[in-house]
Design an enzyme around this catalytic site. Structure first.
Site, PDB file in Angstrom:
ATOM      1  N   ASP A   1      11.695   0.762  -1.183  1.00 39.10           N
ATOM      2  CA  ASP A   1      10.662  -0.100  -1.776  1.00 39.10           C
ATOM      3  C   ASP A   1      11.322  -1.241  -2.523  1.00 39.10           C
ATOM      4  O   ASP A   1      12.467  -1.138  -2.943  1.00 39.10           O
ATOM      5  CB  ASP A   1       9.866   0.675  -2.831  1.00 39.10           C
TER       6      ASP A   1
ATOM      7  N   GLN B   1       9.177  -9.169  -0.492  1.00 35.39           N
ATOM      8  CA  GLN B   1       7.891  -9.683  -1.000  1.00 35.39           C
ATOM      9  C   GLN B   1       7.747 -11.194  -0.776  1.00 35.39           C
ATOM     10  O   GLN B   1       8.603 -11.966  -1.214  1.00 35.39           O
ATOM     11  CB  GLN B   1       7.819  -9.433  -2.520  1.00 35.39           C
TER      12      GLN B   1
ATOM     13  N   ARG C   1      10.148  -4.383   5.957  1.00 32.31           N
ATOM     14  CA  ARG C   1       8.706  -4.220   5.737  1.00 32.31           C
ATOM     15  C   ARG C   1       8.295  -5.391   4.850  1.00 32.31           C
ATOM     16  O   ARG C   1       8.751  -5.511   3.720  1.00 32.31           O
ATOM     17  CB  ARG C   1       8.468  -2.903   5.026  1.00 32.31           C
TER      18      ARG C   1
ATOM     19  N   ALA D   1       3.440  -6.729  -5.402  1.00 35.21           N
ATOM     20  CA  ALA D   1       2.418  -6.055  -6.206  1.00 35.21           C
ATOM     21  C   ALA D   1       2.645  -6.104  -7.716  1.00 35.21           C
ATOM     22  O   ALA D   1       1.887  -5.501  -8.454  1.00 35.21           O
ATOM     23  CB  ALA D   1       2.329  -4.598  -5.763  1.00 35.21           C
TER      24      ALA D   1
ATOM     25  N   THR E   1       0.369  -5.304   5.476  1.00 33.22           N
ATOM     26  CA  THR E   1      -0.707  -6.102   4.891  1.00 33.22           C
ATOM     27  C   THR E   1      -2.047  -5.611   5.432  1.00 33.22           C
ATOM     28  O   THR E   1      -2.117  -5.071   6.542  1.00 33.22           O
ATOM     29  CB  THR E   1      -0.536  -7.602   5.213  1.00 33.22           C
ATOM     30  N   HIS E   2      -3.094  -5.824   4.614  1.00 34.95           N
ATOM     31  CA  HIS E   2      -4.457  -5.532   5.083  1.00 34.95           C
ATOM     32  C   HIS E   2      -5.192  -6.825   5.402  1.00 34.95           C
ATOM     33  O   HIS E   2      -6.377  -6.811   5.693  1.00 34.95           O
ATOM     34  CB  HIS E   2      -5.231  -4.785   3.992  1.00 34.95           C
TER      35      HIS E   2
ATOM     36  N   ARG F   1      -2.361  -0.963 -10.028  1.00 34.96           N
ATOM     37  CA  ARG F   1      -1.939  -2.103  -9.186  1.00 34.96           C
ATOM     38  C   ARG F   1      -2.851  -2.223  -7.959  1.00 34.96           C
ATOM     39  O   ARG F   1      -3.155  -3.316  -7.517  1.00 34.96           O
ATOM     40  CB  ARG F   1      -0.475  -1.960  -8.779  1.00 34.96           C
ATOM     41  N   ARG F   2      -3.285  -1.073  -7.411  1.00 37.74           N
ATOM     42  CA  ARG F   2      -4.212  -1.117  -6.264  1.00 37.74           C
ATOM     43  C   ARG F   2      -5.532  -1.771  -6.689  1.00 37.74           C
ATOM     44  O   ARG F   2      -6.123  -2.540  -5.954  1.00 37.74           O
ATOM     45  CB  ARG F   2      -4.518   0.295  -5.754  1.00 37.74           C
TER      46      ARG F   2
HETATM   47  C1  LIG Z   1       2.938   0.069   3.538  1.00 39.65           C
HETATM   48  C2  LIG Z   1       2.974  -0.750   2.286  1.00 39.65           C
HETATM   49  C3  LIG Z   1       4.097  -0.722   1.483  1.00 39.65           C
HETATM   50  C4  LIG Z   1       4.160  -1.488   0.323  1.00 39.65           C
HETATM   51  N1  LIG Z   1       5.299  -1.500  -0.414  1.00 39.65           N
HETATM   52  C5  LIG Z   1       5.422  -2.345  -1.461  1.00 39.65           C
HETATM   53  C6  LIG Z   1       6.643  -2.492  -2.153  1.00 39.65           C
HETATM   54  O1  LIG Z   1       7.641  -1.813  -1.860  1.00 39.65           O
HETATM   55  N2  LIG Z   1       6.709  -3.412  -3.159  1.00 39.65           N
HETATM   56  C7  LIG Z   1       5.626  -4.200  -3.513  1.00 39.65           C
HETATM   57  O2  LIG Z   1       5.747  -5.042  -4.412  1.00 39.65           O
HETATM   58  N3  LIG Z   1       4.439  -4.061  -2.874  1.00 39.65           N
HETATM   59  C8  LIG Z   1       4.312  -3.159  -1.871  1.00 39.65           C
HETATM   60  N4  LIG Z   1       3.107  -3.053  -1.219  1.00 39.65           N
HETATM   61  C9  LIG Z   1       1.889  -3.703  -1.784  1.00 39.65           C
HETATM   62  C10 LIG Z   1       1.756  -5.163  -1.354  1.00 39.65           C
HETATM   63  O3  LIG Z   1       2.697  -5.945  -2.036  1.00 39.65           O
HETATM   64  C11 LIG Z   1       0.354  -5.721  -1.681  1.00 39.65           C
HETATM   65  O4  LIG Z   1       0.148  -5.667  -3.051  1.00 39.65           O
HETATM   66  C12 LIG Z   1      -0.797  -5.027  -0.977  1.00 39.65           C
HETATM   67  O5  LIG Z   1      -0.441  -4.661   0.320  1.00 39.65           O
HETATM   68  C13 LIG Z   1      -2.050  -5.917  -0.926  1.00 39.65           C
HETATM   69  O6  LIG Z   1      -1.776  -7.111  -0.274  1.00 39.65           O
HETATM   70  P1  LIG Z   1      -2.326  -7.504   1.188  1.00 39.65           P
HETATM   71  O7  LIG Z   1      -1.189  -7.988   1.991  1.00 39.65           O
HETATM   72  O8  LIG Z   1      -3.089  -6.395   1.787  1.00 39.65           O
HETATM   73  O9  LIG Z   1      -3.192  -8.779   0.960  1.00 39.65           O
HETATM   74  P2  LIG Z   1      -4.325  -9.211  -0.047  1.00 39.65           P
HETATM   75  O10 LIG Z   1      -4.433 -10.680   0.143  1.00 39.65           O
HETATM   76  O11 LIG Z   1      -4.101  -8.655  -1.399  1.00 39.65           O
HETATM   77  O12 LIG Z   1      -5.580  -8.501   0.574  1.00 39.65           O
HETATM   78  C14 LIG Z   1      -6.122  -8.881   1.814  1.00 39.65           C
HETATM   79  C15 LIG Z   1      -7.356  -8.047   2.090  1.00 39.65           C
HETATM   80  O13 LIG Z   1      -6.959  -6.690   2.258  1.00 39.65           O
HETATM   81  C16 LIG Z   1      -7.888  -5.805   1.672  1.00 39.65           C
HETATM   82  N5  LIG Z   1      -7.235  -5.091   0.539  1.00 39.65           N
HETATM   83  C17 LIG Z   1      -6.042  -5.367   0.000  1.00 39.65           C
HETATM   84  N6  LIG Z   1      -5.763  -4.516  -1.004  1.00 39.65           N
HETATM   85  C18 LIG Z   1      -6.821  -3.693  -1.104  1.00 39.65           C
HETATM   86  C19 LIG Z   1      -7.157  -2.613  -1.944  1.00 39.65           C
HETATM   87  N7  LIG Z   1      -6.333  -2.199  -2.915  1.00 39.65           N
HETATM   88  N8  LIG Z   1      -8.339  -1.990  -1.744  1.00 39.65           N
HETATM   89  C20 LIG Z   1      -9.179  -2.381  -0.783  1.00 39.65           C
HETATM   90  N9  LIG Z   1      -8.935  -3.419   0.045  1.00 39.65           N
HETATM   91  C21 LIG Z   1      -7.777  -4.051  -0.108  1.00 39.65           C
HETATM   92  C22 LIG Z   1      -9.019  -6.660   1.198  1.00 39.65           C
HETATM   93  O14 LIG Z   1      -9.958  -6.793   2.230  1.00 39.65           O
HETATM   94  C23 LIG Z   1      -8.349  -7.988   0.929  1.00 39.65           C
HETATM   95  O15 LIG Z   1      -9.249  -9.063   0.951  1.00 39.65           O
HETATM   96  C24 LIG Z   1       3.030  -2.286  -0.056  1.00 39.65           C
HETATM   97  C25 LIG Z   1       1.901  -2.330   0.765  1.00 39.65           C
HETATM   98  C26 LIG Z   1       1.864  -1.587   1.916  1.00 39.65           C
HETATM   99  C27 LIG Z   1       0.647  -1.665   2.780  1.00 39.65           C
END
Ligand SMILES: Cc1cc2nc3c(=O)[nH]c(=O)nc-3n(C[C@H](O)[C@H](O)[C@H](O)COP(=O)(O)OP(=O)(O)OC[C@H]3O[C@@H](n4cnc5c(N)ncnc54)[C@H](O)[C@@H]3O)c2cc1C
Length: 303
Positions: free
Chosen positions: A128, A157, A178, A183, A222-223, A284-285
């Site tokens: 991570d 990131q 990845r 976050a 990413t979502h 953070r979520r």
């Molecule tokens: C497999 C994985 C590993 C990760 N590892 C790390 C790490 O090591 N270090 C780090 O800093 N971060 C990590 N993250 C978190 C990442 O940095 C983001 O904070 C997180 O993935 C939300 O960003 P997003 O790309 O989905 O886009 P965003 O622009 O935040 O979200 C895009 C869309 O996705 C959906 N969505 C996003 N988050 C949520 C939520 N919590 N609940 C419901 N819907 C949501 C919503 O529809 C939103 O509009 C990880 C995430 C994933 C999926």
């Protein structure tokens, strides 16, 4: 403002000790976490496996909530269990849990103990990426293990200005990366304050990673449906097979999209968190999507 407040609470010890005891908070968190034990996580991962979705397990807790030696032993046992059950599963570790605050050598030796076990069992370990102060040491340690162990990957990131340069410096290693947006609460001195820049940078980095596939394992964590669509198009334009393109998401978030991507033929992996130290992670979520707060509030009034 709300995002900042939630990120602030994620680091607040007073709240971290009290809120997790509340029943409605526990009920709300279950949406994102199948349970506190690795067995809970493995059961959920085995279920996803039946849908053609791989999983990656991670023990929650940062800044050493338990002694690093115990975390190492914990992960070694988890790896053995994944192997014994032949699960389609990887693990992801945090250097702060592996003692990096006590020195780089401590974390290096703990990390090596985990990745050597994984190598022996043919399993994969992700590292991570945490707050910006840890990026240098995380990259150093990744380079160190990558030189000996192929089945290791690193998270980067897109909100950090420096990531483009970091990625360029890692590409010659044919790494597994990845890519996430990031976050943690970072200042404008190190990270793009405007989300549009974070997204733009994400896609530029994604294109760079796609250029390196298949030597590079490119996992887009990413979502963001718009970014996912653009990545699919960019992969198609490069003539890549769908199975060479990987999307990763969090357990319980965009679950229907996870299944759809897997059905379409992309590699999909879901990060399943477990452990008792889930409060900062959960905050953070919520900060990522304050709309989730309504979900928590609903749980206050209905089971
Ligand atoms: C497999 C994985 C590993 C990760 N590892 C790390 C790490 O090591 N270090 C780090 O800093 N971060 C990590 N993250 C978190 C990442 O940095 C983001 O904070 C997180 O993935 C939300 O960003 P997003 O790309 O989905 O886009 P965003 O622009 O935040 O979200 C895009 C869309 O996705 C959906 N969505 C996003 N988050 C949520 C939520 N919590 N609940 C419901 N819907 C949501 C919503 O529809 C939103 O509009 C990880 C995430 C994933 C999926």
């Amino acid at each position: 403002m709300l995002r900042e407040a939630l990120l602030w609470s994620s680091e607040n010890r007073f709240l971290a000790e009290r809120l997790p005891r509340l029943d409605f908070v526990q009920r709300a968190v279950r949406r994102f976490m199948p349970g506190e034990t690795p067995e809970d996580a493995m059961r959920a991962g085995a279920h996803l496996g039946k849908l053609g979705i791989a999983s990656v397990l991670t023990l929650l807790g940062e800044s050493a909530t338990e002694p690093a030696a115990e975390v190492v032993e914990h992960y070694r046992r988890v790896l053995e269990e994944i192997h014994r059950q032949s699960l389609n599963m990887e693990i992801s570790v945090k250097l702060t849990q592996l003692g990096v605050d006590a020195g780089e050598e401590v974390a290096a030796s703990n990390l090596e103990s985990i990745v050597s076990k994984a190598e022996e069992l043919g399993l994969f370990v992700w590292i991570d990426i945490e707050s910006s102060g840890y990026v240098d040491v995380t990259l150093d340690l990744y380079r160190h293990v990558r030189a000996r162990y192929r089945k290791t990957g690193l998270c980067l990131q897109s909100y950090l200005y420096r990531t483009k340069e970091d990625l360029n410096s890692l590409l010659p290693l044919d790494p597994a990366i990845r890519l996430v947006k990031g976050a943690y609460a970072e200042g404008p001195d190190v990270a793009f304050p405007d989300k549009r820049d974070v997204d733009r940078n994400y896609f530029e980095l994604a294109e760079k990673l796609l250029d390196g596939v298949p030597q590079v394992r490119a996992a887009f964590a990413t979502h963001d449906a718009r970014i996912i669509r653009r990545i699919k198009r960019a992969a198609r334009a490069r003539g890549l097979a769908k199975s060479d393109v990987e999307f990763q998401m969090l357990y319980g978030i965009e679950a229907s999209n996870q299944k759809r991507l897997a059905r379409e033929g992309y590699r999909v992996e879901v990060l399943i968190s477990y452990g008792s130290a889930w409060f900062p992670w959960y905050m953070r979520r919520l900060a990522e999507r304050p709309a989730n707060l309504w979900f928590v509030l609903r749980k206050m009034v209905s089971p």
